[in-house]
Enzyme design. Structure first.
Site, PDB file in Angstrom:
ATOM      1  CE  LYS A 188      -3.731  -2.264  -0.429  1.00 49.91           C
ATOM      2  NZ  LYS A 188      -4.561  -2.947   0.525  1.00 49.91           N
TER       3      LYS A 188
HETATM    4  C1  LIG Z   1      -5.638  -4.015   0.796  1.00 44.33           C
HETATM    5  C2  LIG Z   1      -7.107  -3.776   0.817  1.00 44.33           C
HETATM    6  C3  LIG Z   1      -7.902  -4.118   1.904  1.00 44.33           C
HETATM    7  C4  LIG Z   1      -7.385  -4.923   3.059  1.00 44.33           C
HETATM    8  O1  LIG Z   1      -6.301  -4.354   3.696  1.00 44.33           O
HETATM    9  P1  LIG Z   1      -5.498  -5.209   4.783  1.00 44.33           P
HETATM   10  O2  LIG Z   1      -4.703  -4.192   5.525  1.00 44.33           O
HETATM   11  O3  LIG Z   1      -4.670  -6.183   4.018  1.00 44.33           O
HETATM   12  O4  LIG Z   1      -6.517  -5.880   5.638  1.00 44.33           O
HETATM   13  C5  LIG Z   1      -9.234  -3.776   1.905  1.00 44.33           C
HETATM   14  N1  LIG Z   1      -9.778  -3.133   0.857  1.00 44.33           N
HETATM   15  C6  LIG Z   1      -9.069  -2.795  -0.227  1.00 44.33           C
HETATM   16  C7  LIG Z   1      -9.723  -2.063  -1.340  1.00 44.33           C
HETATM   17  C8  LIG Z   1      -7.701  -3.126  -0.291  1.00 44.33           C
HETATM   18  O5  LIG Z   1      -6.992  -2.823  -1.388  1.00 44.33           O
END
Ligand SMILES: *Cc1c(COP(=O)(O)O)cnc(C)c1O
Length: 385
Positions: A188
């Site tokens: 991210k």
């Molecule tokens: C990555 C992601 C999540 C989940 O995030 P985590 O921190 O891995 O639980 C939820 N929604 C979207 C759109 C994502 O890209």
């Protein structure tokens, strides 16, 4: 190295000696789980906003989404509106609470949730809407808030792609939603390896989420060991979860958080280079932010037009052969085995059409121009044939 040997990953996190130094310091400190670093991380996150906002650090965005919905009182039999174009986590947390995700189509141009589709999906059972700031482009939170208020609905926005994304000059997290979930997953826009943050201006949601984050215990672990009261003198008020963030992760997050503006600027510069290089290709380029908004550019997604020399799957294979990473975000949820059940009859033409041609190209903070030029060269030659 000859150009064609250059491996370009889909993503590489930006980790410097600063993050490593803080993590080592934490490991040597003797306090590894939720403690001083997590508390400071929350305070520093709150400082991104005007006074009065609550930031609750957790071990994933999925946890933040779950806690947010739980604190809003979503329960058995309720309906929550979710765009079909998202990661499964957005929908699965609804199911955790015995409620039902109701999928709606996206807007063809912005990839965000479609407002007319939401309107058509609202029933007496609807309790909340979960917009996703897809790829980092802000949903129209002003219009969404108005629609939600009209029907007495809550908004929990999935901001896993959206740090930092601004709408109408305000950072996502404090614009139009009752609560917001950010992700610090490894790929991210900033990372703690695994981690997330729930942000809300609603004191009741914040208080409930803090208790439920930690087994339904009415005091945080760290306080238990620093307060003058005996550490076992805590009360349990609900069957909570184990969603707290470690201090090791928070130490890394505090350093990353200071750089989110620089990270965004770096990605935006690369996006401009991609866009000008691809201007004449048979592709649809992603929409820029609306006027006055900031796009986090978590992902750079092109859609391959029908007249290109390769289709999406062929380009994915071709990039792999050329040592270039790529990804597809996402196969819409209504096409998945689990989520197709109960959605029979509903149609999602925009998400289906999007999925046919979409491909996410490498984009990360430290991507070099040489790496990007390699991607541009291979993609251009492949699509022009
Ligand atoms: C990555 C992601 C999540 C989940 O995030 P985590 O921190 O891995 O639980 C939820 N929604 C979207 C759109 C994502 O890209």
């Amino acid at each position: 190295m000859i150009m064609s040997d250059l491996h370009v990953p889909f993503f590489r996190p930006s980790i410097t000696d600063d993050e490593i130094g803080e993590v080592v310091k934490c490991m040597k400190s003797g306090w590894l789980t939720t403690g001083p670093n997590a508390i400071e991380f929350e305070k520093e996150f709150e400082a991104l906003y005007d006074d009065g906002i609550h930031a609750i650090a957790v071990n994933s965005a999925t946890a933040a989404l779950h806690l947010g919905l739980e604190a809003m009182g979503i329960s058995e039999g309720d309906e929550v509106i979710v765009p079909t174009l998202t990661f499964t986590a957005t929908a699965e947390v609804v199911r955790y609470l015995g409620a039902n995700p109701i999928f709606v189509d996206i807007d063809r141009e912005t990839f965000g949730i479609d407002l007319d589709a939401i309107r058509a999906a609202i029933t007496p059972k609807t309790k909340a809407i979960m917009p996703v700031h897809f790829a980092g482009r802000a949903c129209d939170m002003t219009a969404l808030r108005a629609l939600a208020d009209e029907h007495g609905l809550k908004i929990l926005d999935d901001a896993a792609h959206a740090l930092p994304t601004h709408h109408n000059g305000k950072l996502i997290g404090d614009i139009g939603a009752d609560a917001t979930a950010f992700s610090f997953y490894a790929n991210k826009t900033m990372t703690t390896g695994e981690g997330g943050m729930l942000v809300t201006r609603n004191a009741d949601i914040a208080a409930r989420a803090r208790v439920m984050r930690m087994h339904g215990i009415d005091r945080d672990v760290f306080n238990r060991f620093t307060d003058t009261k005996a550490s076992w003198m805590y009360d349990v008020v609900a069957p909570g979860f184990k969603y707290n963030l470690t201090d090791i992760a928070a130490a890394m997050g505090r350093v990353q958080l200071r750089k989110i503006g620089d990270f965004q600027a770096a990605r935006e510069r690369l996006v401009k280079r991609y866009k000008s290089a691809f201007a004449d290709l048979p592709v649809t380029l992603p929409a820029d932010a609306a006027d006055g908004d900031t796009h986090s550019w978590h992902l750079f997604i092109i859609q391959i037009n029908g007249d290109a020399a390769m289709d999406r799957n062929e380009l994915v294979a071709h990039l792999k052969k050329n040592n270039i990473g790529c990804s597809v975000h996402y196969r819409p949820l209504h096409q998945m085995t689990l989520w197709s059940i109960g959605n029979g009859g509903n149609k999602f033409p925009n998400a289906d059409a999007y999925f046919e041609g979409c491909i996410s190209l490498p984009l990360f903070m430290d991507m070099s121009d040489t790496e990007q030029d390699r991607v541009i060269d291979v993609v251009s030659k492949a699509l022009l044939g």
